[in-house]
Design an enzyme around this catalytic site. Structure first.
Site: not given
Length: 301
Positions: A96, A171, A239
């Protein structure tokens, strides 16, 4: 059956590699820590001593590493995927990372004769173990078709969502939804505990109504038990929230609730809980409520 290199044998990568072995594919793995490679070998795969060795003679390369710089390190340079993969190799990045980085690396991959797909996953460690991940795939439609047999081994919901970078964009949206759901589930449980409600019964009935969600199903009991062994670490969700807030700003999209939850995730990580499962965001809710994060709260109403 395909020959596949899996680069990154962590919480998600190792069970994905094991499932590919079980399905009959030839799987070679590389990880910076030898114990993860040994675990794959024990499951019937083979190990490699470097990225270059792992990818030199395979049909498909899957990368599953933590962040954008990690992907760049793995694929670029003299020892990277692009320098050593065969012409026509499919590269599936299940990490990701930032959509803009994905698009740039996809262009570099094509220049090197490698066919790129960004295919981040959702479903956590258990989803990886069970082979039921949701996989959102960006890239060329023909390349997606060629990768589907492999992706269907590790995922249950596998969808092509557009050109390169689209998978990472979807995502980011997924991580926004999940973080907000975890936060509000934690707030609801803190509220229920404060009133002395039978929380097991409460989550059962909530799960059967409009409030039901996969987040409630998978994270509710972890919050009740104060058991936050990582299936997906808070540091990684931190993140990801940085990715979505930055991308939203670039697109002039307001995400006020997401921005608030991003700050709560950041605060939890900054307090030393980045290694916990992202359901550990509940600890921040309890702290803000003046409640003990170690045990269920007593009735105060």
């Amino acid at each position: 059956m395909s020959s596949i290199a899996v680069i990154g044998l962590g919480i998600m990568g190792l069970p994905m590699a094991r499932n590919l072995v079980t399905a009959g594919h030839q799987v070679v793995g590389y990880n910076r820590s030898q114990d993860k490679i040994d675990a794959l070998v024990e499951a019937g795969g083979t190990g490699a001593g470097s990225v270059a060795e792992a990818v030199a003679d395979v049909d498909i390369v899957i990368t599953m590493v933590p962040d954008s710089p990690d992907v760049e390190d793995v694929v670029s340079g003299d020892d990277g995927v692009f320098a050593h993969a065969k012409q026509g190799t499919l590269w599936i990045d299940a990490s990701s990372i930032r959509p803009d980085v994905t698009r740039r690396l996809a262009d570099a991959a094509r220049d090197a004769g490698v066919r790129p797909l960004d295919a981040p996953v959702s479903g956590g460690e258990q989803g990886a173990i069970d082979g039921v991940l949701s996989i959102m795939v960006g890239g060329d439609a023909d390349d997606f078709a060629d990768a589907q047999d492999v992706l269907n081994v590790v995922g249950r919901t596998v969808v092509h969502v557009g050109p390169s970078g689209s998978g990472q964009t979807v995502k980011a949206a997924n991580q926004l939804i999940v973080a907000v759901n975890i936060e509000v589930l934690g707030e609801a449980i803190a509220f229920l505990e404060a009133y002395g409600v039978d929380t097991d019964a409460a989550l059962k009935v909530l799960g059967g109504g409009l409030a039901g969600s996969k987040v409630l199903d998978q994270k509710g009991q972890k919050m009740l038990d104060r058991e936050f062994a990582p299936g997906f670490r808070l540091a990684l969700h931190h993140k990801d929230m940085g990715i979505v807030t930055s991308a939203a700003r670039e697109a002039n999209v307001a995400i006020p609730l997401g921005a608030l939850v991003a700050q709560l995730v950041a605060a939890t990580v900054n307090q030393g809980d980045g290694g916990l499962d992202h359901s550990g965001l509940f600890k921040q809710v309890l702290q803000l409520s003046g409640r003990d994060a170690g045990t269920s709260a007593e009735t105060t109403a």
